[in-house]
Design an enzyme around this catalytic site. Structure first.
Site, PDB file in Angstrom:
ATOM      1  N   ASP A  23       0.839  -1.201   0.000  1.00 22.11           N
ATOM      2  CA  ASP A  23       0.000   0.000   0.000  1.00 22.11           C
ATOM      3  C   ASP A  23       0.873   1.250   0.000  1.00 22.11           C
ATOM      4  OD1 ASP A  23      -2.283   1.495   0.021  1.00 22.11           O
ATOM      5  OD2 ASP A  23      -2.869   0.995   2.076  1.00 22.11           O
ATOM      6  N   HIS A  40       3.024   2.831  -8.938  1.00 22.92           N
ATOM      7  CA  HIS A  40       2.884   1.383  -9.148  1.00 22.92           C
ATOM      8  C   HIS A  40       4.134   0.811  -9.826  1.00 22.92           C
ATOM      9  CE1 HIS A  40      -1.108   1.750  -7.685  1.00 22.92           C
ATOM     10  NE2 HIS A  40      -1.635   2.305  -8.767  1.00 22.92           N
ATOM     11  N   LEU A 134      10.643 -21.376  -4.073  1.00 25.26           N
ATOM     12  CA  LEU A 134       9.666 -20.429  -3.513  1.00 25.26           C
ATOM     13  C   LEU A 134       8.336 -20.497  -4.275  1.00 25.26           C
ATOM     14  CD1 LEU A 134       8.934 -17.816  -1.806  1.00 25.26           C
ATOM     15  CD2 LEU A 134       9.812 -16.510  -3.749  1.00 25.26           C
TER      16      LEU A 134
HETATM   17  C1  FPP Z   1      -1.780   0.064  -3.401  1.00 23.04           C
HETATM   18  O1  FPP Z   1      -1.326   1.387  -3.394  1.00 23.04           O
HETATM   19  C2  FPP Z   1      -1.199  -0.656  -4.548  1.00 23.04           C
HETATM   20  C3  FPP Z   1      -1.919  -1.338  -5.484  1.00 23.04           C
HETATM   21  C4  FPP Z   1      -3.391  -1.448  -5.443  1.00 23.04           C
HETATM   22  C5  FPP Z   1      -1.267  -1.984  -6.640  1.00 23.04           C
HETATM   23  C6  FPP Z   1      -0.045  -2.738  -6.322  1.00 23.04           C
HETATM   24  C7  FPP Z   1       0.503  -3.349  -7.555  1.00 23.04           C
HETATM   25  C8  FPP Z   1       1.807  -3.342  -7.899  1.00 23.04           C
HETATM   26  C9  FPP Z   1       2.880  -2.749  -7.081  1.00 23.04           C
HETATM   27  C10 FPP Z   1       2.193  -4.014  -9.141  1.00 23.04           C
HETATM   28  C11 FPP Z   1       2.414  -5.476  -8.830  1.00 23.04           C
HETATM   29  C12 FPP Z   1       3.321  -6.083  -9.753  1.00 23.04           C
HETATM   30  C13 FPP Z   1       3.411  -7.397 -10.023  1.00 23.04           C
HETATM   31  C14 FPP Z   1       4.579  -7.885 -10.761  1.00 23.04           C
HETATM   32  C15 FPP Z   1       2.403  -8.362  -9.629  1.00 23.04           C
HETATM   33  P1  FPP Z   1      -2.391   2.549  -3.599  1.00 23.04           P
HETATM   34  O2  FPP Z   1      -2.532   2.806  -5.046  1.00 23.04           O
HETATM   35  O3  FPP Z   1      -3.664   2.179  -2.895  1.00 23.04           O
HETATM   36  O4  FPP Z   1      -1.659   3.735  -2.872  1.00 23.04           O
HETATM   37  P2  FPP Z   1      -2.344   4.931  -2.056  1.00 23.04           P
HETATM   38  O5  FPP Z   1      -3.070   4.301  -0.911  1.00 23.04           O
HETATM   39  O6  FPP Z   1      -1.167   5.742  -1.620  1.00 23.04           O
HETATM   40  O7  FPP Z   1      -3.243   5.651  -2.998  1.00 23.04           O
END
Ligand code: FPP
Length: 244
Positions: A23, A40, A134
């Site tokens: 997050d 992201h 893993l």
């Molecule tokens: C939450 O931060 C993050 C997500 C919902 C997306 C996470 C996905 C990735 C990091 C990509 C994953 C990659 C692979 C290879 C599977 P947020 O957007 O809710 O952040 P905020 O709370 O600050 O708005």
């Protein structure tokens, strides 16, 4: 302390399974004056770091929360960008992960995903199914309540077909219907960015999990803090509702 020294402090009592709620990508990007997708993209680097560290310490299961069933409500361009980023990252990383003996699985529902997208994911993941290192799970289009609904429907169908009786329903039969069938429950759940919620992540499986919350935003969460979280876990005493 640096990463190598932190690793030396780990004892043998490693968690079998670590779940991670990534997050804070949006807030990280905002602090940089950039758009959410930039957050992201940098978050993917943290994923790579954690996978590497997991292999290095010999972890058995790592599950990351990449896209929830609720995430479809985000703005269209963010949803499209995330779906593309996840697929592109999978395609880019699969050979390297396979060489590290990693098994990659996507856990979630098919609902809302195009057949084309699903088959691309399956094609990549299948390349790793003969590995035995893993187990790297990507919770994608995942919701814990939907997972339970799908499991309950399957149990109901078995009862209707007389292949299961009502009295046979127990923790084990339910666990076997979930996307995590045959996997150990998570021992440790990590959530970044200061939020202290489960947000529909592995809700059944986390019944006895320990939690590690940190204010670090996901793109800044790297190997050293991952090991610190495990060290913190190793200091705790798990009682599973009993006494010591
Ligand atoms: C939450 O931060 C993050 C997500 C919902 C997306 C996470 C996905 C990735 C990091 C990509 C994953 C990659 C692979 C290879 C599977 P947020 O957007 O809710 O952040 P905020 O709370 O600050 O708005």
């Amino acid at each position: 302390m640096n990463y190598k020294d932190l690793i030396k402090q780990l004892d043998k009592n490693l968690p079998d399974h670590i779940g991670v709620i990534m997050d804070g990508n949006g807030r990280w990007a905002k602090k940089q004056g950039a758009g959410r997708l930039w957050g992201h993209k940098n978050g993917v680097e943290s994923v790579r770091a954690l996978v590497e560290a997991s292999v290095e310490i010999g972890l058995k299961y790592l599950t990351i929360y990449a896209f929830s069933t609720e995430n479809w409500t985000r703005p269209d361009d963010e949803v499209k960008g995330l779906l593309k980023l996840i697929l592109d990252s999978l395609i880019n990383e699969i050979d390297s992960m396979s060489k590290q003996n990693i098994v990659v699985r996507f856990l979630g529902t098919d609902i809302g995903l195009s057949k084309e997208y699903q088959s691309k994911i399956n094609k990549e993941c299948q390349k790793t199914y003969n590995n035995n290192g893993l187990n790297f799970n990507i919770a994608f289009n995942y919701g814990g309540r939907l997972e339970l609904i799908e499991g309950i429907r399957s149990i109901a169908t078995k009862i209707q077909n007389n292949t299961l009786t009502i009295n046979q329903i127990n923790e084990e039969t339910i666990s076997q219907e979930l996307y995590t069938a045959n996997m150990p429950d998570p021992d440790l759940i990590i959530r970044t960015s200061g939020e202290k919620r489960l947000s529909n992540f592995l809700i059944w499986q986390s019944a006895y999990a320990e939690f590690y919350f940190t204010d670090t935003l996901w793109p800044d969460f790297r190997k050293s803090e991952f090991i610190e979280a495990i060290l913190d876990y190793q200091k705790r005493q798990r009682r599973y509702g009993g006494t010591k």
